[in-house]
Write a protein that holds these residues in place. Sequence first.
Motif, PDB file in Angstrom:
ATOM      1  N   ASN A 130     -11.325  -0.722   1.198  1.00 11.82           N
ATOM      2  CA  ASN A 130     -11.244  -1.177   2.583  1.00 11.82           C
ATOM      3  C   ASN A 130     -10.083  -0.524   3.328  1.00 11.82           C
ATOM      4  O   ASN A 130     -10.218  -0.105   4.483  1.00 11.82           O
ATOM      5  CB  ASN A 130     -11.101  -2.705   2.624  1.00 11.82           C
ATOM      6  N   ARG A 131      -8.942  -0.417   2.660  1.00  9.57           N
ATOM      7  CA  ARG A 131      -7.781   0.236   3.274  1.00  9.57           C
ATOM      8  C   ARG A 131      -8.046   1.704   3.564  1.00  9.57           C
ATOM      9  O   ARG A 131      -7.682   2.234   4.625  1.00  9.57           O
ATOM     10  CB  ARG A 131      -6.564   0.121   2.355  1.00  9.57           C
ATOM     11  N   LEU A 161      -4.783   7.069  -1.229  1.00 11.57           N
ATOM     12  CA  LEU A 161      -3.844   5.955  -1.351  1.00 11.57           C
ATOM     13  C   LEU A 161      -4.050   5.248  -2.684  1.00 11.57           C
ATOM     14  O   LEU A 161      -4.935   5.627  -3.471  1.00 11.57           O
ATOM     15  CB  LEU A 161      -3.991   4.985  -0.178  1.00 11.57           C
ATOM     16  N   HIS A 162      -3.225   4.246  -2.941  1.00 15.33           N
ATOM     17  CA  HIS A 162      -3.347   3.543  -4.218  1.00 15.33           C
ATOM     18  C   HIS A 162      -3.081   2.048  -4.039  1.00 15.33           C
ATOM     19  O   HIS A 162      -2.483   1.611  -3.055  1.00 15.33           O
ATOM     20  CB  HIS A 162      -2.389   4.128  -5.263  1.00 15.33           C
ATOM     21  N   GLU A 163      -3.553   1.286  -4.998  1.00 13.30           N
ATOM     22  CA  GLU A 163      -3.323  -0.157  -5.092  1.00 13.30           C
ATOM     23  C   GLU A 163      -2.945  -0.484  -6.537  1.00 13.30           C
ATOM     24  O   GLU A 163      -3.478   0.131  -7.461  1.00 13.30           O
ATOM     25  CB  GLU A 163      -4.602  -0.932  -4.735  1.00 13.30           C
ATOM     26  N   PRO A 164      -2.060  -1.450  -6.766  1.00 14.04           N
ATOM     27  CA  PRO A 164      -1.258  -2.181  -5.784  1.00 14.04           C
ATOM     28  C   PRO A 164      -0.044  -1.365  -5.360  1.00 14.04           C
ATOM     29  O   PRO A 164       0.118  -0.216  -5.799  1.00 14.04           O
ATOM     30  CB  PRO A 164      -0.854  -3.423  -6.569  1.00 14.04           C
ATOM     31  N   ASN A 165       0.837  -1.953  -4.537  1.00 17.66           N
ATOM     32  CA  ASN A 165       2.035  -1.246  -4.105  1.00 17.66           C
ATOM     33  C   ASN A 165       2.975  -0.978  -5.269  1.00 17.66           C
ATOM     34  O   ASN A 165       3.609   0.069  -5.343  1.00 17.66           O
ATOM     35  CB  ASN A 165       2.770  -2.050  -3.020  1.00 17.66           C
ATOM     36  N   SER A 172      -7.899   3.475   7.064  1.00 18.81           N
ATOM     37  CA  SER A 172      -6.879   4.497   7.263  1.00 18.81           C
ATOM     38  C   SER A 172      -7.485   5.836   7.667  1.00 18.81           C
ATOM     39  O   SER A 172      -6.909   6.580   8.474  1.00 18.81           O
ATOM     40  CB  SER A 172      -6.053   4.664   5.986  1.00 18.81           C
ATOM     41  N   ALA A 173      -8.659   6.152   7.102  1.00 15.01           N
ATOM     42  CA  ALA A 173      -9.321   7.422   7.426  1.00 15.01           C
ATOM     43  C   ALA A 173      -9.902   7.409   8.829  1.00 15.01           C
ATOM     44  O   ALA A 173     -10.207   8.467   9.391  1.00 15.01           O
ATOM     45  CB  ALA A 173     -10.415   7.704   6.404  1.00 15.01           C
ATOM     46  N   TRP A 225     -11.128  -4.518 -10.360  1.00 18.12           N
ATOM     47  CA  TRP A 225     -12.128  -4.654  -9.307  1.00 18.12           C
ATOM     48  C   TRP A 225     -11.479  -5.158  -8.011  1.00 18.12           C
ATOM     49  O   TRP A 225     -11.818  -4.676  -6.918  1.00 18.12           O
ATOM     50  CB  TRP A 225     -13.237  -5.584  -9.769  1.00 18.12           C
ATOM     51  N   LYS A 226     -10.567  -6.085  -8.126  1.00 18.51           N
ATOM     52  CA  LYS A 226      -9.853  -6.576  -6.936  1.00 18.51           C
ATOM     53  C   LYS A 226      -9.153  -5.428  -6.224  1.00 18.51           C
ATOM     54  O   LYS A 226      -9.247  -5.292  -4.986  1.00 18.51           O
ATOM     55  CB  LYS A 226      -8.836  -7.644  -7.355  1.00 18.51           C
ATOM     56  N   TYR A 227      -8.450  -4.585  -6.995  1.00 23.01           N
ATOM     57  CA  TYR A 227      -7.719  -3.475  -6.378  1.00 23.01           C
ATOM     58  C   TYR A 227      -8.666  -2.401  -5.847  1.00 23.01           C
ATOM     59  O   TYR A 227      -8.364  -1.747  -4.837  1.00 23.01           O
ATOM     60  CB  TYR A 227      -6.729  -2.881  -7.377  1.00 23.01           C
ATOM     61  N   ILE A 228      -9.801  -2.189  -6.510  1.00 25.03           N
ATOM     62  CA  ILE A 228     -10.810  -1.263  -5.991  1.00 25.03           C
ATOM     63  C   ILE A 228     -11.266  -1.716  -4.609  1.00 25.03           C
ATOM     64  O   ILE A 228     -11.350  -0.911  -3.660  1.00 25.03           O
ATOM     65  CB  ILE A 228     -12.020  -1.185  -6.946  1.00 25.03           C
ATOM     66  N   CYS A 229     -11.569  -2.988  -4.485  1.00 23.29           N
ATOM     67  CA  CYS A 229     -12.047  -3.524  -3.208  1.00 23.29           C
ATOM     68  C   CYS A 229     -10.974  -3.390  -2.130  1.00 23.29           C
ATOM     69  O   CYS A 229     -11.252  -2.933  -1.009  1.00 23.29           O
ATOM     70  CB  CYS A 229     -12.472  -4.978  -3.362  1.00 23.29           C
ATOM     71  N   ASN A 230      -9.750  -3.787  -2.458  1.00 26.50           N
ATOM     72  CA  ASN A 230      -8.655  -3.692  -1.487  1.00 26.50           C
ATOM     73  C   ASN A 230      -8.418  -2.248  -1.059  1.00 26.50           C
ATOM     74  O   ASN A 230      -8.276  -1.945   0.136  1.00 26.50           O
ATOM     75  CB  ASN A 230      -7.359  -4.259  -2.075  1.00 26.50           C
TER      76      ASN A 230
END
Length: 494
Positions: A62-63, A29-33, A67-68, A54-59
Amino acid sequence: MYSIGYDLGSSSIKVAIVEVSTGKKIVSLHEPNGEMEILALKKNWAEQNPELWWKYICNATNRAIKSANIDASKIVNIGISYQMHGLVLLDIDGNALRNCIIWCDSRAVEIGEKAFNDLGKSHCAERLLNSPGNFTASKLKWVKENEPEVYNKIHKFILPGDYIAYKLTGDIVTTKNGLSEGILWDYKNDSIAHKLLDYYEIDKELVPPIVDNFTNQGLVNSNASEKTGLPKGIPVTYRSGDQPNNAMSLNVFRPGEVAATGGTSGVVYAVTDNLEPKEVSRVNHFAHVNSTENELVVGRLLNINGAGIQYKWLRNHSVENSYENMNRKASKISTGSDGVVVIPFGNGAERMLDNRNIGTHFCNLNLNLHNNGHLYRAALEGIAFSFVYGMEILKNDKTVINVIRAGNDNLFRSEIFANTVATLIGHEIEIYNTTGAIGAARAANLSDGNFDAFGQSITKNDHVMTYIPLKNNEPYKDAYLNWKRELENILKHK
């Protein structure tokens, strides 16, 4: 047991979790949308805030774990791939002093050109395998000249992937491969490029300690564990720039093997053991992931800024709402687009054009004859022709091309684009269903250096299809020559 891989791009953070024993993808998956913001504070500038990465890495982490639907404690290691050539500056407390100056920023072009002229082509070719160009070292010199208050606070300078590893582990380190992509490595001495640093008057103490690509590069600390959901104490065991990582993900390790990427920008990355290049400005050379002190293996990289972004621009400014609709209309137009030519270099200075910024051009439009289908096909052909033009430069510099491999995404999903490239260069293009994040996750388990087994697994499990050169290549040759004439005419008068 599982591995997690990150691919830090300029548009998003991709994350993948794979099964260690098989390399099978569990989740991706990827961040952000949407797309990450690129700040252009001045013309030809491009910056990003590392804290957002770093914010997107953390988000995303966790996702991905959620999801897995796996037990996070069974994630045993981490691989990192990242956008190349960026410059992150850290103070003594490990805080970023300014935004990262990213790969597509052109502010240091003149600094690099002056260094190339002053140091001499022979020195740059023999020791750096590159012109200093608009890369990390030159960007750091720009900061020294233009932001001395920032430069004087620097504790270490690092690359984007080094920053992600630092945030995970607290350890500030880099790799030989990373330094080579910043034009900070002396291949002849197998050391930091002391002469270039002296020329730029850059303090060598600002260079971080160096670790190997495939080794324990630091352990996830408490803070990172809390924010990402990763187990505390698992190691980062792999990091690489995105293009060497992409090549590795496609089983490109040996001379004659070529990886191609057709995203926002286009890349042709040819593996070679030839350390005597003639092209050191238009083509760049970086230590490949399997390069060692005893056996140097180099990735010869040709970059095309104006690739997928050209097709995306057309989509965003047309009535079509998808690439599929555009491709369908383009397929109804004959090869050569009835004379319409698109010169797709509208994304800044082009290295293979000697760092000239010639822009995008739409040529030979007849308002009574041509429609948007002609534009779509001419854009796909123009981007393909730019790849072929670049490969001619590589071949003229004695680059061996035996096979081309690409991921099953972006431009290579277009039959027009892929068939045009394959037919004009006369080589098959193998398509694989993999990504940079999946490759990074798999590479986290490559500590044994068994690249043959790693590559055989990719060939066995990920191959999707192969584009074969078309026998009737005359229409393609004619269209390419027409495109090339238009390009050379623009270059002559720009």
